[in-house]
Design a protein around this motif. Structure first.
Motif, PDB file in Angstrom:
ATOM      1  N   VAL A 354       0.841  -1.202   0.000  1.00 37.42           N
ATOM      2  CA  VAL A 354       0.000   0.000   0.000  1.00 37.42           C
ATOM      3  C   VAL A 354       0.878   1.255   0.000  1.00 37.42           C
ATOM      4  O   VAL A 354       2.006   1.235   0.492  1.00 37.42           O
ATOM      5  N   SER A 355       0.330   2.333  -0.535  1.00 37.80           N
ATOM      6  CA  SER A 355       1.101   3.576  -0.663  1.00 37.80           C
ATOM      7  C   SER A 355       1.218   4.300   0.677  1.00 37.80           C
ATOM      8  O   SER A 355       0.405   4.087   1.587  1.00 37.80           O
ATOM      9  N   ASP A 356       2.208   5.169   0.789  1.00 37.58           N
ATOM     10  CA  ASP A 356       2.351   5.968   2.011  1.00 37.58           C
ATOM     11  C   ASP A 356       1.114   6.822   2.260  1.00 37.58           C
ATOM     12  O   ASP A 356       0.709   7.032   3.396  1.00 37.58           O
ATOM     13  N   GLY A 357       0.481   7.276   1.191  1.00 44.40           N
ATOM     14  CA  GLY A 357      -0.735   8.072   1.353  1.00 44.40           C
ATOM     15  C   GLY A 357      -1.838   7.264   2.018  1.00 44.40           C
ATOM     16  O   GLY A 357      -2.520   7.736   2.923  1.00 44.40           O
ATOM     17  N   ALA A 358      -1.992   6.027   1.559  1.00 45.50           N
ATOM     18  CA  ALA A 358      -3.021   5.154   2.136  1.00 45.50           C
ATOM     19  C   ALA A 358      -2.678   4.813   3.585  1.00 45.50           C
ATOM     20  O   ALA A 358      -3.564   4.721   4.444  1.00 45.50           O
ATOM     21  N   ILE A 359      -1.391   4.657   3.873  1.00 38.39           N
ATOM     22  CA  ILE A 359      -0.950   4.337   5.243  1.00 38.39           C
ATOM     23  C   ILE A 359      -1.260   5.508   6.175  1.00 38.39           C
ATOM     24  O   ILE A 359      -1.810   5.337   7.269  1.00 38.39           O
ATOM     25  N   LEU A 360      -0.952   6.723   5.726  1.00 44.13           N
ATOM     26  CA  LEU A 360      -1.198   7.916   6.547  1.00 44.13           C
ATOM     27  C   LEU A 360      -2.684   8.079   6.833  1.00 44.13           C
ATOM     28  O   LEU A 360      -3.089   8.378   7.955  1.00 44.13           O
ATOM     29  N   ASP A 361      -3.508   7.856   5.803  1.00 42.76           N
ATOM     30  CA  ASP A 361      -4.948   8.001   6.003  1.00 42.76           C
ATOM     31  C   ASP A 361      -5.457   6.942   6.977  1.00 42.76           C
ATOM     32  O   ASP A 361      -6.267   7.240   7.861  1.00 42.76           O
ATOM     33  N   ALA A 362      -4.944   5.720   6.870  1.00 42.73           N
ATOM     34  CA  ALA A 362      -5.364   4.648   7.776  1.00 42.73           C
ATOM     35  C   ALA A 362      -4.940   4.957   9.216  1.00 42.73           C
ATOM     36  O   ALA A 362      -5.691   4.737  10.167  1.00 42.73           O
ATOM     37  N   LYS A 363      -3.744   5.511   9.360  1.00 42.69           N
ATOM     38  CA  LYS A 363      -3.264   5.889  10.701  1.00 42.69           C
ATOM     39  C   LYS A 363      -4.204   6.924  11.317  1.00 42.69           C
ATOM     40  O   LYS A 363      -4.567   6.845  12.494  1.00 42.69           O
ATOM     41  N   ARG A 364      -4.640   7.862  10.500  1.00 42.83           N
ATOM     42  CA  ARG A 364      -5.554   8.908  10.972  1.00 42.83           C
ATOM     43  C   ARG A 364      -6.880   8.273  11.415  1.00 42.83           C
ATOM     44  O   ARG A 364      -7.432   8.620  12.447  1.00 42.83           O
ATOM     45  N   GLN A 365      -7.370   7.323  10.618  1.00 43.60           N
ATOM     46  CA  GLN A 365      -8.648   6.679  10.950  1.00 43.60           C
ATOM     47  C   GLN A 365      -8.549   5.850  12.227  1.00 43.60           C
ATOM     48  O   GLN A 365      -9.488   5.806  13.015  1.00 43.60           O
ATOM     49  N   PHE A 366      -7.410   5.191  12.428  1.00 39.57           N
ATOM     50  CA  PHE A 366      -7.203   4.430  13.670  1.00 39.57           C
ATOM     51  C   PHE A 366      -7.408   5.351  14.874  1.00 39.57           C
ATOM     52  O   PHE A 366      -8.059   4.984  15.855  1.00 39.57           O
ATOM     53  N   ALA A 367      -6.868   6.554  14.801  1.00 36.96           N
ATOM     54  CA  ALA A 367      -6.975   7.493  15.923  1.00 36.96           C
ATOM     55  C   ALA A 367      -8.381   8.065  16.044  1.00 36.96           C
ATOM     56  O   ALA A 367      -8.967   8.076  17.128  1.00 36.96           O
ATOM     57  N   ARG A 368      -8.956   8.501  14.902  1.00 36.62           N
ATOM     58  CA  ARG A 368     -10.231   9.226  14.935  1.00 36.62           C
ATOM     59  C   ARG A 368     -11.454   8.337  15.123  1.00 36.62           C
ATOM     60  O   ARG A 368     -12.496   8.799  15.586  1.00 36.62           O
ATOM     61  N   ARG A 369     -11.353   7.069  14.744  1.00 36.69           N
ATOM     62  CA  ARG A 369     -12.531   6.193  14.827  1.00 36.69           C
ATOM     63  C   ARG A 369     -12.335   5.031  15.798  1.00 36.69           C
ATOM     64  O   ARG A 369     -13.285   4.326  16.133  1.00 36.69           O
ATOM     65  N   ALA A 370     -11.081   4.806  16.250  1.00 36.89           N
ATOM     66  CA  ALA A 370     -10.852   3.718  17.202  1.00 36.89           C
ATOM     67  C   ALA A 370     -10.073   4.175  18.441  1.00 36.89           C
ATOM     68  O   ALA A 370      -9.867   3.394  19.359  1.00 36.89           O
ATOM     69  N   GLY A 371      -9.632   5.436  18.446  1.00 30.13           N
ATOM     70  CA  GLY A 371      -8.894   5.926  19.615  1.00 30.13           C
ATOM     71  C   GLY A 371      -7.528   5.283  19.793  1.00 30.13           C
ATOM     72  O   GLY A 371      -6.993   5.249  20.893  1.00 30.13           O
ATOM     73  N   LEU A 372      -6.977   4.777  18.696  1.00 32.57           N
ATOM     74  CA  LEU A 372      -5.676   4.108  18.764  1.00 32.57           C
ATOM     75  C   LEU A 372      -4.600   4.885  18.013  1.00 32.57           C
ATOM     76  O   LEU A 372      -4.763   5.202  16.839  1.00 32.57           O
ATOM     77  N   CYS A 373      -3.501   5.172  18.711  1.00 32.19           N
ATOM     78  CA  CYS A 373      -2.361   5.852  18.097  1.00 32.19           C
ATOM     79  C   CYS A 373      -1.339   4.795  17.695  1.00 32.19           C
ATOM     80  O   CYS A 373      -0.631   4.253  18.539  1.00 32.19           O
ATOM     81  N   VAL A 374      -1.305   4.453  16.418  1.00 31.16           N
ATOM     82  CA  VAL A 374      -0.411   3.385  15.950  1.00 31.16           C
ATOM     83  C   VAL A 374       0.722   3.955  15.108  1.00 31.16           C
ATOM     84  O   VAL A 374       0.616   5.055  14.577  1.00 31.16           O
TER      85      VAL A 374
END
Lengths: 438, 438
Positions: A354-374
């Motif tokens: 997966v692209s870095d762009g997709a990784i960054l967006d997924a990281k953001r979603q982990f925090a905003r929708r699951a409360g997880l800072c990965v």
């Protein structure tokens, strides 16, 4: 312990690599294994060492090659499995997250480090623990993990790092006081050279005892699903790590004994190999009706295993790796790459990137929708799952587990666009409009 | 739920402070409570909501005011209790560490945030969860914790921060996407003002529902010691957070049903009050033969509660707080200060303060002898224990639990003095001498 090659089946008593060149892992007889029960009916005086109180990954004592490590090593594993419904739409399936950041140094690496250090401790028979040395070749999470587990157990630890390592990261490793040696020259070559070094047992990314510890991630996931029916073992409901969460709607993962898929990042291939090994053992123990499919994700900038999978090749070829925000999985010459190809081909699944762009967006979603800072490497899982569900490989009703391998706490968080500043006197009005707007 | 004042006993149905000015906490009837068993004999169809599968702190459902929070909130608590023998000599006692960094946002704050957010979710009857607002006054760990727990549960979160907050820390909070408002003016005054704001339920440092969640740290510690005999409940041995670790020598905390002392940092006094409340409840449930002594530690640069304790005063007076590396506990006007004084006077123990030098040294020892990277605020516990054992207040054979309240991962680690750099060709020789020197 006997070591065996997954490919040619050759067995040996020592070493980390088979004569055929492939990595070895420990031979484990899982026949007759069943999920550990929690109820203890016998008095302590009757307990055998293996039946001593254990916690975390050590509850799987019957399938582990060592006794529990003293100190925080005894607290490794048993991490939460969270049902993260608010990520379902983004992921395109029913998502659970295995939060490996709950380990002492914040990553899954502690599982393999704890077993690796415990093995060294047990091998130094008679010798004072301080007389025994473990080592690792890493400048990231594995180095911190090995240094911490060794410090806690009183074992000397040698960490070989490249001489261009950022001082910031050097500090994170050095705080545990290992013997740090910066090596000038071909750092990549060190993985193999280190295994020949005298007097130090190297626990590298995919060596047998590390794999033996790392396989427990998959045990915990499968146990949580398998026992989600209120089985007397009761494990998923008891406040323990493997515990499976019940969602808002009271839904629990009880419609099958295993998830439909497990998704993890892949770098050297050690963790991926361990997950495969765990599923093979659980199958041997008749604890899996159906094995979950395995999906392993790389960063597009450095994806030798995904390339080989796409090309349907038997062997992974090293690549000229580029930069990626998921630097902790940027391994351009993965020592267990071929074993990962074998894993997904036997169990079913895929290796993708997966692209870095997709990784960054997924990281953001982990925090905003699951409360997880990965960390970005861990976010590749969600990016990969989103890709797989869009392409139809994963369906909406499937139960998928993302292994969030490491914490994002050690990284800077992007500073927000300056938030509104409000005088104390105007706060009440500001809050009133805020609440009514929502 | 009925609220009650610890001091004057007045009861009320709403609010956070008593007419007498002291903080309220929830009235809890612990009569007949016993440690939750793990074995589940009834089928799910027969389960009442309170008996649904739970994990982490939610296993204490009978003493909690809310249902489990969805998402990672369900995974809060159940943190490891590690027997850290290699710190015994430094600490001057037999030391266990309760590692609160295993919580989703890396600190004990998640316990109170999860219960606080769950309360808001349940209170917004009929309303869409997104229609309900929680808030907090914090620019540190509590802000991150509230933002994360709210994000995971789909509740809107308002975070009030001072307008001089470092952008780096603002980023750590903002990643969870709360409504951030920087308040110009007297930030200290906001604690009280926020409780009067319209439409937002503020879960501040010592408000009743936060205290209700935070008390579970003490439940887990006491349960681990109380059931360390292989009690059928089996909890300490099952891979669950409250699990107590067995030391190298096979020693376990089985010679009593509770530790001799629990030591925690103190700032607002909310967590300390919660630990006191937990012990009162366990005593009421006849689950404590002897209550552990309570020691609460502050940084000398900002130690209003310790000052009042030393002066044997009934009331804590606000101080002109100076700078300390333990900034997350630098509260110069603690809202639950008086309650903390009452706690140590009723249970036995003390409130003390330690220097930044002692805190830094303790932080170093946590990493080097226990493999734990803690924030300076958490290191005050070990510094305090060392001080107490040197002064004879704690004896060598006593079993003491240090509550390591938060992770040090978010902080920079001191860069080491440049380690030796070795050419690849000379590595083997270097390692040989290293190993033989040891």
């Amino acid at each position: 312990m006997t070591l065996v090659c997954y490919r040619c089946g050759n067995e040996t008593e020592n070493g980390a690599r088979c004569a055929c060149g492939e990595p070895l892992w420990l031979k484990t007889d899982a026949t007759g294994f069943s999920w550990p029960a929690f109820v203890r009916t016998r008095s302590e005086s009757e307990l055998e060492p293996k039946q001593e109180p254990t916690s975390g990954l050590w509850r799987y004592a019957d399938l582990l090659p060592t006794e529990p490590l003293p100190g925080v090593g005894a607290a490794v594993g048993g991490t939460p499995l969270a049902r993260t419904e608010r990520l379902d739409e983004y992921a395109g399936c029913r998502l659970w997250v295995k939060d490996e950041s709950a380990n002492p140094t914040g990553t899954f690496k502690d599982r393999g480090s704890a077993v690796g250090v415990a093995h060294t401790l047990e091998s130094s028979v008679g010798a004072d623990a301080n007389g025994s040395w473990v080592g690792t070749v890493s400048h990231g999470n594995m180095a911190m993990s090995m240094a911490a587990m060794s410090a806690s157990a009183g074992v000397s630890c040698l960490v070989l790092v490249p001489d261009d390592i950022p001082t910031e990261r050097l500090g994170h490793i050095d705080q545990y006081d290992p013997e740090l040696v910066q090596v000038e020259g071909a750092y990549g070559k060190l993985y193999y050279d280190s295994l020949e070094l005298p007097g130090v047992r190297f626990v590298n990314s995919d060596t047998p005892y590390r794999v033996a510890g790392q396989k427990t991630t998959a045990y915990e996931i499968c146990e949580a699903f398998a026992t989600a029916h209120g089985d007397p073992a009761g494990s998923p409901f008891d406040g323990s790590g493997p515990g499976i969460q019940v969602s808002e709607s009271g839904e629990s993962a009880d419609s099958s004994d295993s998830p439909d898929a497990i998704v993890a990042p892949v770098s050297s291939g050690g963790h991926a190999s361990a997950i495969w090994k765990a599923l093979r053992e659980l199958r041997e123990a008749n604890l899996l009706d159906s094995a979950p499919r395995l999906y392993f994700v790389q960063a597009a900038a450095c994806d030798p295993i995904a390339r080989a999978f796409r090309a349907d090749a038997d062997e992974v070829r090293s690549v000229e790796g580029g930069d990626t925000i998921a630097y902790s999985i940027a391994n351009s010459d993965p020592p267990s790459g071929n074993r990962v190809l074998a894993a997904v081909r036997e169990i079913g699944g895929a290796v993708l990137s997966v692209s870095d762009g997709a990784i960054l967006d997924a990281k953001r979603q982990f925090a905003r929708r699951a409360g997880l800072c990965v960390e970005p490497a861990a976010a590749t899982t969600l990016a990969g799952i989103r890709h797989l569900s869009k392409s139809g490989e994963i369906s909406q009703d499937e139960r998928v587990v993302a292994v969030a391998t490491g914490t994002g706490f050690r990284e800077q968080s992007a500073s927000p666009t300056a938030p509104r500043s409000v005088p104390l006197s105007e706060l009440a009005g500001r809050v009133r409009s805020l609440v009514s707007d929502a």
